[in-house]
Design an enzyme around this catalytic site. Structure first.
Site, PDB file in Angstrom:
ATOM      1  N   ASP A  93       0.847  -1.197   0.000  1.00 35.66           N
ATOM      2  CA  ASP A  93       0.000   0.000   0.000  1.00 35.66           C
ATOM      3  C   ASP A  93       0.879   1.242   0.000  1.00 35.66           C
ATOM      4  OD1 ASP A  93       0.687  -0.618   2.803  1.00 35.66           O
ATOM      5  OD2 ASP A  93      -0.529   1.151   3.266  1.00 35.66           O
ATOM      6  N   GLU A 155      -0.084  -0.501   5.791  1.00 32.94           N
ATOM      7  CA  GLU A 155       0.932   0.110   6.654  1.00 32.94           C
ATOM      8  C   GLU A 155       0.801   1.622   6.706  1.00 32.94           C
ATOM      9  OE1 GLU A 155       4.663   1.910   7.970  1.00 32.94           O
ATOM     10  OE2 GLU A 155       3.741   2.088   5.982  1.00 32.94           O
TER      11      GLU A 155
END
Length: 447
Positions: A93, A155
Site C-alpha cells: 500500500d 501500513e
C-alpha cells in the site's frame, strides 16, 4: 569470479525485469483508504505481489485477511533441515499522491528522469518489494535456507491490521531473522542500518472560551480569544531555538552514530535560504535522539472569507515523536500535564487521546546482523554505518515481542532524496540493485 562477482552479474542482468516489475506495481493505485481510492487498487496489487513471489520460488502463497480488512500476502518455502529461516517484510500500500498538480511526472506511471525512477510508491515501499524479488530470482529457486515473505496492505494508514494478525497467528511468520525493508540508506551508495525508530504520541486539542463568535470591534480586548489562547499554548511547547520543551520530558540526549551534515539536511528537507535549523543539538541529536513536537493541523478560519470576529473555539492536532528510552504513556502524561499547566486565561481545554507508538532499537549484534553487515559492505564496496529514523514502525515492536529470539534489522532503498510521502517520490535504481545484491549475498551466507 568470486561468489560476489557471480551474484553481482546475476542481479545486474535482472534490473530490466526489476524496472518492469516496479512499473506494474506503481500503476496500482493501492491507497488503503476506500474514502480516497477504490479497494480494487489494493486487491490488484496484493494479487500481483502474491503471483510474483510464487514465480520467484516461494510456492506456498496466500492472501490473508487482517483485522482492519486489508490483505497480507504471505509466501514461504522451507529450507533444508537444520537451516535458519529469514522473514522478508515489505508493504504494497502507498500514501495518497497529495495532489496531481504538484507532481512533475505522472503519479501512477513509473518515469525515468535524470537517472531516477519516479512514481508514487517507487521507493516506499514498492521499490523494496522489487528488491526482495530481484534477490530471490538471483539465488533461487533452490534456496539454501528457509524463506518467508510478508507484504502488508495497510501500513501507511496505521490501522494495525498486520500487527493484530501477527499476534493472533504467530507460527505463520516465525523466523530466526527478520529484514524489515521499509527504511533506507543514509545517502545513495552508503550502506546503512536503521538502528533506532522514534515512538509517537498523537493528541487532538480543543480550546473553548466563548459561547459563539463575537464582533472584534465591540468585544475585542477583554473577550478571551480561543485562537489566541491556542497560539499561546502551542508556543509553550518550544523555546526560542526550537527545542521541544515539555515540562519533565528529557531533551538533551546525544546521537552516537553517523552524523547528518547540516548542509545535507537543509538540502534534503528543502529548508529555505536563510531559515535557521532548529535546536541546540546536532541535526542527528534533534532528529533521532530527542523528542520533537509538531503541530499537524489546526481548525481556524481561512484568510479568504474570514470576518471581524473573535473565535470562540479552535482545535489542533499534535504529534510528539519520542526517542528510545522514553516510555510513550509517560510522555503522554507529561504532555497532558504541560498543556493544562500552560493553558492561559482559564480557558476550557479538551485533550483527545489519538494514539501511542513505542520507540524501537534494532538488533546490533548476532550472526544474522554480522552476515548482513558483511553482505552490504561487499555489495557497496564500503563499510556499513548506522542511523536513526524519525518515523515509527509499530510492527517492529510486535515482531520483537512475538519473536523475542529473532534478529530484527531495518534496511531498504528509501534514502532521503526519495521524498517518500511527498509529491515527486522517486528511487535511485542503483539502490535497488545494490540492496538486492546485499540481500542475495546475505541469504546465501547466513547460517
Amino acid at each position: 569470479m568470486t561468489d560476489v562477482d557471480v551474484l553481482r552479474s546475476k542481479v545486474s542482468g535482472l534490473m530490466g525485469q526489476a524496472k518492469a516489475d516496479l512499473a506494474r506495481l506503481v500503476s496500482f493505485k493501492s491507497v488503503a483508504d476506500p474514502r480516497q481510492f477504490p479497494p480494487s487498487g489494493c486487491e490488484q496489487a496484493a494479487q500481483w505481489v502474491a503471483d510474483a513471489f510464487a514465480a520467484a520460488g516461494l510456492p506456498d502463497v496466500g492472501l490473508h485477511e487482517t483485522p482492519d480488512g486489508s490483505k497480507a500476502v504471505i509466501a514461504s518455502k522451507p529450507g533444508p533441515p537444520g537451516t535458519p529461516t529469514v522473514l522478508l517484510y515489505c508493504h504494497y500500500d502507498v500514501q495518497p499522491p497529495l495532489g496531481d498538480d504538484a507532481w512533475h511526472t505522472p503519479v501512477w506511471t513509473l518515469t525515468d528522469k535524470n537517472g531516477r525512477w519516479y512514481g508514487r510508491g517507487a521507493a516506499d515501499c514498492k521499490g523494496n518489494i522489487v528488491t526482495h524479488l530481484t534477490a530471490l530470482r538471483a539465488i533461487g529457486p533452490d534456496f539454501p535456507i528457509g524463506i518467508k515473505v510478508v507484504a502488508e496492505g495497510s501500513e501507511e494508514q496505521g490501522t494495525g491490521g498486520l500487527e493484530k494478525f501477527v499476534v493472533a497467528n504467530p507460527a505463520l511468520l516465525q523466523s530466526d531473522a527478520i529484514l524489515v525493508a521499509d527504511c533506507g540508506n543514509f545517502a545513495v551508495g552508503v550502506p546503512t542500518f536503521t538502528q533506532t525508530l522514534r515512538g509517537l504520541v498523537n493528541v487532538v486539542l480543543t480550546v473553548k472560551t466563548l459561547e459563539g463568535p463575537m464582533h472584534s470591534g465591540m468585544f475585542g480586548g477583554p473577550a478571551p480569544d480561543a485562537l489566541a489562547a491556542m497560539i499561546h499554548l502551542l508556543s509553550s511547547l518550544r523555546d526560542g531555538k526550537g527545542n521541544t520543551t515539555i515540562d519533565g520530558l528529557t531533551d538533551d540526549q546525544k546521537w552516537s552514530g553517523a552524523q547528518y551534515p547540516p548542509a545535507d539536511f537543509r538540502s534534503d528537507a528543502g529548508v529555505l535560504d536563510g531559515v535557521d535549523l532548529l535546536g541546540s543539538g546536532t541535526v542527528s541529536d534533534m532528529l533521532w535522539s530527542r523528542p520533537a513536537i509538531t503541530v499537524l493541523g489546526m481548525d481556524v478560519p481561512a484568510v479568504v472569507g474570514s470576518s471581524a470576529a473573535i473565535q470562540p473555539s479552535t482545535r489542533a492536532r499534535l504529534n510528539l515523536r519520542i526517542p528510545p528510552g522514553t516510555e510513550p504513556k509517560s510522555a503522554y502524561d507529561l504532555l497532558e500535564k504541560h498543556l493544562r499547566a500552560h493553558l492561559p486565561w482559564n480557558a476550557h481545554l479538551d485533550i483527545e487521546f489519538e494514539s501511542l507508538g513505542e520507540p524501537f532499537v534494532a538488533s546490533e549484534h548476532g550472526p544474522a546482523r554480522d552476515a548482513l553487515a558483511k553482505a552490504m559492505a561487499d555489495a557497496y564496496g564500503r563499510p556499513v554505518t548506522t542511523e536513526g529514523q524519525g518515523g515509527s514502525i509499530p510492527l517492529c515492536n510486535v515482531f520483537h515481542d512475538t519473536y523475542p529470539k529473532a534478529e530484527i534489522m531495518l534496511i531498504g532503498v528509501e534514502e532521503p532524496k526519495c521524498l517518500i510521502h511527498a509529491p515527486n517520490e522517486s528511487v535511485d535504481p542503483s539502490e535497488i540493485e545494490h540492496m538486492a545484491l546485499a540481500e542475495a549475498l546475505f541469504l546465501t551466507s547466513y547460517r
